[in-house]
Design an enzyme around this catalytic site. Structure first.
Site, PDB file in Angstrom:
ATOM      1  N   HIS A   1      51.774  36.252  16.149  1.00 37.02           N
ATOM      2  CA  HIS A   1      52.647  35.200  15.608  1.00 37.02           C
ATOM      3  C   HIS A   1      51.918  33.880  15.477  1.00 37.02           C
ATOM      4  O   HIS A   1      52.056  33.170  14.489  1.00 37.02           O
ATOM      5  CB  HIS A   1      53.876  35.023  16.493  1.00 37.02           C
ATOM      6  CG  HIS A   1      54.892  36.097  16.283  1.00 37.02           C
ATOM      7  ND1 HIS A   1      56.150  36.047  16.802  1.00 37.02           N
ATOM      8  CD2 HIS A   1      54.813  37.262  15.601  1.00 37.02           C
ATOM      9  CE1 HIS A   1      56.826  37.133  16.446  1.00 37.02           C
ATOM     10  NE2 HIS A   1      56.028  37.880  15.727  1.00 37.02           N
ATOM     11  N   ASP A   2      51.153  33.563  16.504  1.00 33.22           N
ATOM     12  CA  ASP A   2      50.418  32.300  16.473  1.00 33.22           C
ATOM     13  C   ASP A   2      49.473  32.272  15.272  1.00 33.22           C
ATOM     14  O   ASP A   2      49.384  31.281  14.557  1.00 33.22           O
ATOM     15  CB  ASP A   2      49.637  32.134  17.776  1.00 33.22           C
ATOM     16  CG  ASP A   2      49.051  30.736  17.904  1.00 33.22           C
ATOM     17  OD1 ASP A   2      49.717  29.771  17.466  1.00 33.22           O
ATOM     18  OD2 ASP A   2      47.936  30.599  18.419  1.00 33.22           O
TER      19      ASP A   2
ATOM     20  N   VAL B   1      51.454  32.338  11.643  1.00 29.51           N
ATOM     21  CA  VAL B   1      52.141  31.130  11.217  1.00 29.51           C
ATOM     22  C   VAL B   1      51.154  30.075  10.747  1.00 29.51           C
ATOM     23  O   VAL B   1      51.392  29.340   9.821  1.00 29.51           O
ATOM     24  CB  VAL B   1      53.034  30.595  12.343  1.00 29.51           C
ATOM     25  CG1 VAL B   1      53.552  29.212  12.036  1.00 29.51           C
ATOM     26  CG2 VAL B   1      54.200  31.549  12.552  1.00 29.51           C
TER      27      VAL B   1
ATOM     28  N   ASP C   1      46.148  28.547  16.590  1.00 30.52           N
ATOM     29  CA  ASP C   1      45.836  27.324  17.298  1.00 30.52           C
ATOM     30  C   ASP C   1      46.719  27.066  18.503  1.00 30.52           C
ATOM     31  O   ASP C   1      46.826  25.953  18.979  1.00 30.52           O
ATOM     32  CB  ASP C   1      45.914  26.136  16.343  1.00 30.52           C
ATOM     33  CG  ASP C   1      47.311  25.964  15.804  1.00 30.52           C
ATOM     34  OD1 ASP C   1      48.185  26.754  16.193  1.00 30.52           O
ATOM     35  OD2 ASP C   1      47.532  25.044  15.010  1.00 30.52           O
TER      36      ASP C   1
ATOM     37  N   THR D   1      52.675  50.339  18.230  1.00 33.11           N
ATOM     38  CA  THR D   1      52.470  51.501  19.100  1.00 33.11           C
ATOM     39  C   THR D   1      52.838  51.180  20.553  1.00 33.11           C
ATOM     40  O   THR D   1      52.921  52.068  21.396  1.00 33.11           O
ATOM     41  CB  THR D   1      50.996  51.995  19.050  1.00 33.11           C
ATOM     42  OG1 THR D   1      50.858  53.114  19.905  1.00 33.11           O
ATOM     43  CG2 THR D   1      50.028  50.915  19.520  1.00 33.11           C
TER      44      THR D   1
ATOM     45  N   ASP E   1      57.738  53.167  20.143  1.00 36.88           N
ATOM     46  CA  ASP E   1      56.891  54.321  19.900  1.00 36.88           C
ATOM     47  C   ASP E   1      57.278  55.341  20.972  1.00 36.88           C
ATOM     48  O   ASP E   1      56.569  55.522  21.953  1.00 36.88           O
ATOM     49  CB  ASP E   1      55.425  53.875  20.053  1.00 36.88           C
ATOM     50  CG  ASP E   1      54.429  54.978  19.764  1.00 36.88           C
ATOM     51  OD1 ASP E   1      54.850  56.076  19.374  1.00 36.88           O
ATOM     52  OD2 ASP E   1      53.229  54.727  19.936  1.00 36.88           O
TER      53      ASP E   1
ATOM     54  N   SER F   1      55.321  57.088  24.108  1.00 34.79           N
ATOM     55  CA  SER F   1      54.089  56.417  24.550  1.00 34.79           C
ATOM     56  C   SER F   1      54.123  54.920  24.279  1.00 34.79           C
ATOM     57  O   SER F   1      53.126  54.332  23.892  1.00 34.79           O
ATOM     58  CB  SER F   1      52.859  57.052  23.896  1.00 34.79           C
ATOM     59  OG  SER F   1      52.760  56.682  22.536  1.00 34.79           O
TER      60      SER F   1
END
Ligand code: HEM
Ligand SMILES: *[C@@H]1O[C@H](CO)[C@@H](O)[C@H](O)[C@H]1NC(C)=O
Ligand SMILES: *[C@@H]1O[C@H](CO)[C@@H](O)[C@H](O)[C@H]1NC(C)=O
Ligand SMILES: CC(=O)N[C@H]1CO[C@H](CO)[C@@H](O)[C@@H]1O
Length: 305
Positions: free
Chosen positions: A67-68, A71, A99, A217, A267, A270
């Site tokens: 996400h960092d 964006v 960042d 996963t 998943d 697993s």
């Protein structure tokens, strides 16, 4: 299946190709070699300790790094490597643009941390803990974004995933804007053209899309992220026909008609191990989100499955 040495060659070539300069930031492996030589072992020690007690924190920490990066795009590259079809996943995150802004607190509750897709991000405290430890040994030297990148690698290894060298030297951002996060993160109901466009905008290829989706996963999802596929797919109280019907039955037992809050394994079988089973499940029409299933809707993405 490609040999290991071919794979390494591919990784090195790609790392070389992308490891240029971004925004005046020049990233490299071992950026803190002089200024904070103990950083990487220190982070790994904290991660191993935390994950041995709370293994379910690994997925959200990997996701947080994604996400960092996603964006605050620019030149970042974030990718796994699928050799041939799905034999081995190699994850390589050499990013330039992440960042640490996802970590910023905002009193007005308007930072990325507060944006909707982030509501389920967990594990910020681990980043804080690692950052505090780094500050103790080398005050004022290491960025949060680098810590996050190292933590994401170390949690992946801790759940039996691949190791990759993390390039460091990121500077932390100062701005973290909620609308930006909302705008730029992709929704789980995205179709394949939206996904391809979104990745392309960030300099990521169609292959990167397939390979990176393999992050699913590990980890869990709330029913809310796919509930409509079970109960109201087109607004006519129907089920998504692209979802395997046996899997639909199982999911309906976990997520009842009005239940948005229960959690399911992404998943099944697993979800705590970083392996390549995600790709097999998607190919069997058992991708949990529309965005997972969508990888079957395109010749190019389908070819990797
Ligand atoms: C392709 C676009 C993507 C979409 C639309 C997407 C969407 C989502 C959603 C909706 C969830 C579940 C949130 C919840 O209900 O709690 C989730 C979880 C997760 N995602 Fe993604 N994701 C994407 C790509 C990625 C990538 C590239 C990675 C990492 C390489 C990743 C790693 C994860 C992990 C590890 C979790 C589990 C988090 C946990 O257990 O708390 N995702 N994703
Ligand atoms: C994919 O979704 C976008 C945004 O919701 C929409 O504009 C577009 O028509 C959709 N494409 C296809 C092929 O369904
Ligand atoms: C199903 O979707 C339709 C159209 O979006 C909506 O009007 C309706 O209220 C939904 N039904 C339920 C039970 O959620
Ligand atoms: C788990 C986590 O840190 N997620 C945060 C996402 O945003 C909400 C709203 O601000 C926080 O309450 C959560 O703690």
């Amino acid at each position: 299946m490609a040999s290991i040495s071919t794979l390494f060659f591919q990784l090195i070539t790609l790392a070389f190709a992308f490891n240029i300069v971004a925004n005046g930031q020049s990233l490299k492996v071992g950026y803190y070699q002089e200024t904070c030589p103990d950083l990487e072992p220190l982070v790994k020690e904290i991660v191993d300790q935390v994950i041995s007690i709370s293994p379910t924190l690994a997925p959200p920490l990997l996701r947080m790094h994604f996400h960092d990066c996603f964006v605050r795009v620019r030149y970042q590259n974030l990718c796994f490597h699928v050799t041939g079809s799905v034999s081995i996943i190699f994850l390589l995150i050499y990013m330039q643009g992440c960042d640490g802004s996802v970590l910023l607190e905002s009193p007005a509750k308007k930072s990325e941390k507060d944006a909707d897709p982030n509501l389920s991000l967990r594990g910020f405290e681990i980043i804080d803990q690692a950052k505090a430890a780094a500050e103790k040994v080398c005050p004022g030297v290491v960025s949060c974004a680098d810590i996050l990148a190292l933590v994401a690698r170390d949690v992946t290894v801790a759940v039996k995933g691949p190791f990759w060298e993390v390039e460091t030297g990121r500077r932390d951002g100062r701005a973290s804007i909620k609308s930006e996060a909302l705008h730029k993160l992709l929704a789980p109901f995205s179709n394949i053209s939206t996904l391809k466009k979104g990745f392309k905008k960030r300099g990521l290829s169609v292959k990167d899309l397939v390979v990176l989706s393999g992050g699913h996963t590990i980890g869990i999802s709330h029913c809310s992220s796919f509930h409509y596929r079970l109960y109201n797919f087109t607004g006519r109280l129907d089920t998504d026909p692209s979802l395997d019907s046996k899997y639909v039955k199982k999911l309906k037992m976990k997520c009842k008609p009005r239940d948005q809050n229960s959690i399911v394994e992404m998943d099944p079988g697993s979800f705590e191990t970083f392996d390549e089973s995600y790709f097999r499940l998607v190919a069997k029409r058992r991708g949990l989100f529309k965005s997972d299933a969508a990888l079957l809707d395109d010749i190019e993405t389908k070819a990797y499955l």
